[in-house]
Design a protein around this motif. Structure first.
Motif, PDB file in Angstrom:
ATOM      1  N   ALA A 144       0.866  -1.183   0.000  1.00  0.00           N
ATOM      2  CA  ALA A 144       0.000   0.000   0.000  1.00  0.00           C
ATOM      3  C   ALA A 144       0.898   1.227   0.000  1.00  0.00           C
ATOM      4  O   ALA A 144       1.935   1.245   0.682  1.00  0.00           O
ATOM      5  CB  ALA A 144      -0.897   0.010   1.231  1.00  0.00           C
ATOM      6  N   GLY A 145       0.515   2.238  -0.801  1.00  0.00           N
ATOM      7  CA  GLY A 145       1.369   3.416  -0.879  1.00  0.00           C
ATOM      8  C   GLY A 145       0.556   4.701  -0.955  1.00  0.00           C
ATOM      9  O   GLY A 145      -0.557   4.715  -1.475  1.00  0.00           O
ATOM     10  N   ILE A 146       1.131   5.767  -0.410  1.00  0.00           N
ATOM     11  CA  ILE A 146       0.514   7.095  -0.491  1.00  0.00           C
ATOM     12  C   ILE A 146       1.188   7.840  -1.634  1.00  0.00           C
ATOM     13  O   ILE A 146       2.417   7.921  -1.692  1.00  0.00           O
ATOM     14  CB  ILE A 146       0.716   7.889   0.824  1.00  0.00           C
ATOM     15  N   VAL A 147       0.362   8.351  -2.549  1.00  0.00           N
ATOM     16  CA  VAL A 147       0.879   8.946  -3.781  1.00  0.00           C
ATOM     17  C   VAL A 147       0.484  10.422  -3.824  1.00  0.00           C
ATOM     18  O   VAL A 147      -0.672  10.758  -3.561  1.00  0.00           O
ATOM     19  CB  VAL A 147       0.305   8.194  -5.003  1.00  0.00           C
ATOM     20  N   ASP A 148       1.444  11.293  -4.133  1.00  0.00           N
ATOM     21  CA  ASP A 148       1.106  12.720  -4.215  1.00  0.00           C
ATOM     22  C   ASP A 148       0.727  13.114  -5.649  1.00  0.00           C
ATOM     23  O   ASP A 148       0.706  12.267  -6.556  1.00  0.00           O
ATOM     24  CB  ASP A 148       2.243  13.599  -3.658  1.00  0.00           C
ATOM     25  N   GLU A 149       0.433  14.400  -5.856  1.00  0.00           N
ATOM     26  CA  GLU A 149      -0.078  14.809  -7.177  1.00  0.00           C
ATOM     27  C   GLU A 149       0.990  14.780  -8.275  1.00  0.00           C
ATOM     28  O   GLU A 149       0.674  14.901  -9.453  1.00  0.00           O
ATOM     29  CB  GLU A 149      -0.749  16.191  -7.120  1.00  0.00           C
ATOM     30  N   ASN A 150       2.274  14.591  -7.872  1.00  0.00           N
ATOM     31  CA  ASN A 150       3.333  14.414  -8.869  1.00  0.00           C
ATOM     32  C   ASN A 150       3.618  12.934  -9.152  1.00  0.00           C
ATOM     33  O   ASN A 150       4.645  12.599  -9.724  1.00  0.00           O
ATOM     34  CB  ASN A 150       4.621  15.087  -8.388  1.00  0.00           C
ATOM     35  N   TYR A 151       2.713  12.088  -8.701  1.00  0.00           N
ATOM     36  CA  TYR A 151       2.841  10.635  -8.901  1.00  0.00           C
ATOM     37  C   TYR A 151       4.057  10.057  -8.175  1.00  0.00           C
ATOM     38  O   TYR A 151       4.622   9.054  -8.596  1.00  0.00           O
ATOM     39  CB  TYR A 151       2.880  10.287 -10.400  1.00  0.00           C
ATOM     40  N   SER A 152       4.468  10.701  -7.098  1.00  0.00           N
ATOM     41  CA  SER A 152       5.535  10.143  -6.265  1.00  0.00           C
ATOM     42  C   SER A 152       4.909   9.373  -5.102  1.00  0.00           C
ATOM     43  O   SER A 152       3.899   9.796  -4.547  1.00  0.00           O
ATOM     44  CB  SER A 152       6.408  11.262  -5.681  1.00  0.00           C
ATOM     45  N   VAL A 153       5.549   8.262  -4.748  1.00  0.00           N
ATOM     46  CA  VAL A 153       5.108   7.481  -3.595  1.00  0.00           C
ATOM     47  C   VAL A 153       5.813   8.072  -2.376  1.00  0.00           C
ATOM     48  O   VAL A 153       7.035   7.942  -2.240  1.00  0.00           O
ATOM     49  CB  VAL A 153       5.458   5.994  -3.770  1.00  0.00           C
ATOM     50  N   ILE A 154       5.071   8.718  -1.503  1.00  0.00           N
ATOM     51  CA  ILE A 154       5.716   9.401  -0.371  1.00  0.00           C
ATOM     52  C   ILE A 154       5.831   8.498   0.848  1.00  0.00           C
ATOM     53  O   ILE A 154       6.619   8.772   1.753  1.00  0.00           O
ATOM     54  CB  ILE A 154       4.987  10.711   0.016  1.00  0.00           C
ATOM     55  N   ALA A 155       5.048   7.417   0.874  1.00  0.00           N
ATOM     56  CA  ALA A 155       5.175   6.444   1.972  1.00  0.00           C
ATOM     57  C   ALA A 155       4.584   5.127   1.490  1.00  0.00           C
ATOM     58  O   ALA A 155       3.697   5.105   0.636  1.00  0.00           O
ATOM     59  CB  ALA A 155       4.430   6.931   3.214  1.00  0.00           C
ATOM     60  N   LYS A 156       5.093   4.048   2.052  1.00  0.00           N
ATOM     61  CA  LYS A 156       4.706   2.736   1.534  1.00  0.00           C
ATOM     62  C   LYS A 156       4.781   1.725   2.672  1.00  0.00           C
ATOM     63  O   LYS A 156       5.607   1.858   3.573  1.00  0.00           O
ATOM     64  CB  LYS A 156       5.699   2.368   0.426  1.00  0.00           C
ATOM     65  N   TYR A 157       3.921   0.699   2.614  1.00  0.00           N
ATOM     66  CA  TYR A 157       4.023  -0.388   3.586  1.00  0.00           C
ATOM     67  C   TYR A 157       3.683  -1.704   2.870  1.00  0.00           C
ATOM     68  O   TYR A 157       2.669  -1.796   2.189  1.00  0.00           O
ATOM     69  CB  TYR A 157       3.078  -0.176   4.772  1.00  0.00           C
TER      70      TYR A 157
END
Lengths: 313, 313
Positions: B15-28
């Motif tokens: 599972a990952g948190i994605v910002d508006e630049n399509y970067s994964v800022i956190a993942k588990y």
């Protein structure tokens, strides 16, 4: 309101008047007379068009849209035939030349795409992805997605005859090995029929072509099958397998809901459809339910599609 | 605003948190732990999701969209996994179960489609038709047309690994002969490498795997090539040909403007791309200019695509 559709081929130019039910109400054909210049060919296209209009008792003012299907790679956006080997066209502004003559916009499209769009109009719905393949000397294809002609990058997609289905197989006219059309075109079937006859001198197909192997056509094996010849049956079964391998590849890539087959072979109806459907049922992706059928419009598909190019993109 | 993307696999849930630049800022990530019930798997998906949120210092309220990519055939409209062999899912309402837990709509999609959409977001534009292929144990594919995921009839298109490229060829795990993935998957390359080593006992690849043929991986032939081993060079060249035959088939049917390759093999970069481009240049349709490149997002493509499924259809 009526529309005018033109099917430009290497042998004939056919112009037709199409009504809102996608029926061709009048038609005029004349020879393309190759080789000739684009200017002269455009002259004959105009001639055929006006003669078709006359047959329908209509004038250009009664026509709401004009379109033409041409062999080769066509930039449908600009109306330019990028290249068409059989016409010897290179960057010919067919749309521009015809628009000037007609005094209205003329839409241009690849002929197989135009024919696919024609079949879509009479047998498809917006939810369908429809692939139309024409089995003739070679194999041509057109793809309709979401109610529009889909032609891929730089108008180069839908080259379905040149999918490789057997990379160690027989040579194709394109120079590569094992293309779909090297196994599944009408020409390929003729070769397969001749080969089987030479191995089976008792086959009834010999009498069907009066003992002359040069008289074998794409119909011979089907005619033999219909009178119970075992060799002919084997030829058709094997040929249907080849066609089906390509169709299953199309299903695995494009996943169409409908595949529509045209060209001479399609006249055999269930004799070709039944073994194709059997093969596909065994080899399709588990979830797919693609229906395979014979084109409804036959030779008119190109005219009907061309006439309606105004709604095709 | 952030989005949450979940990549459900047979081995791991990421599972990952994605910002508006399509970067994964956190993942588990956590193990999927198969076999297990859909309910328990959904529990672990929620666990991974909340842990990813925590790592990003965010709550569910900060998330504007949630999506998940699942193996198998997924009805993305209804959010139902129709079947997924490795998860042993049949008609599992994954979207519904997750929506209830999250208290907001959760989009569901086939995992290869989600990954293709992720790559499209970072390397494509609306004019592109993009095909993403993942070369791993098998070969998976996703198709993006006109900025949207294209999945064909009943979510069955894009089965690119099962295009037949050699109908008289070797058997595929699916039971048919000559599928693309039987020649061009990482597993196929491992087989080809072993075979070449057994025929060439002097190959430097033997020392690369300490004399133990069971240690051969998809990297072995590339590692051999890099130290100048002739046998390894032949293996890579032949393997790149196999990959290219499938890609040219994709070009002839779908005509994409971009083909993006992911999976372990793609880590070899130009060592695999250069021979592929050479082969395609010789065999592509004359008008086509498809660019072939390595996926930019790597393993994160599935997360980024899943997070953005709200704009994928």
């Amino acid at each position: 309101m009526y529309k005018l559709g033109i099917d430009l081929g290497g042998t004939n130019i056919a112009a037709g008047i199409v009504d809102e039910n996608y029926s061709v109400i009048a038609k005029y054909s004349m020879p393309t007379l190759l080789p000739d210049t684009p200017k002269n060919i455009v002259g004959r296209i105009m001639d055929a068009s006006y003669k078709a209009l006359k047959r329908a008792n209509l004038s250009v003012d009664d026509i709401s849209s004009v379109g033409i299907g041409s062999p080769g790679a066509v930039d449908s956006n600009k109306g330019i035939v990028l290249f068409a080997n059989n016409l010897n066209f290179r960057n010919v502004d067919l749309g521009g030349m015809l628009s000037e003559k007609f005094g209205k916009k003329v839409y241009c499209e690849n002929d197989a795409n135009a024919a696919a769009f024609g079949e879509y109009l009479v047998t498809g719905s917006k939810e369908d992805t429809l692939v139309a393949i024409t089995i003739g000397t070679g194999i041509g294809g057109g793809i309709i997605i979401d109610g529009k002609i889909y032609s891929g990058n730089r108008y180069s997609g839908g080259e379905l005859g040149h999918m490789v289905i057997n990379f160690e197989g027989i040579k194709c006219s394109c120079g590569r090995r094992g293309c779909f059309e090297a196994y599944a075109s009408a020409n390929a079937l003729i070769g397969q029929t001749k080969e089987a006859m030479q191995k089976n001198l008792n086959s009834a197909m010999w009498s069907l072509c009066n003992g002359n192997i040069n008289d074998v056509t794409g119909k011979t094996a089907f005619d033999g099958l219909k009178i119970g010849d075992a060799t002919a049956k084997q030829v058709v079964e094997k040929y249907a397998d080849y066609v089906s391998i390509g169709l299953v590849d199309i299903i695995n890539t494009i996943g169409p809901s409908k595949i529509c087959i045209s060209g001479g072979i399609s006249n055999e109806g269930e004799y070709i459809l039944e073994p194709i459907r059997r093969h596909i049922e065994l080899n399709r992706p588990i979830n797919c339910q693609t229906s395979v059928y014979v084109a409804k419009l036959g030779n008119d598909a190109g005219i009907v599609g061309a006439a309606n190019l105004d709604i095709s993109r």
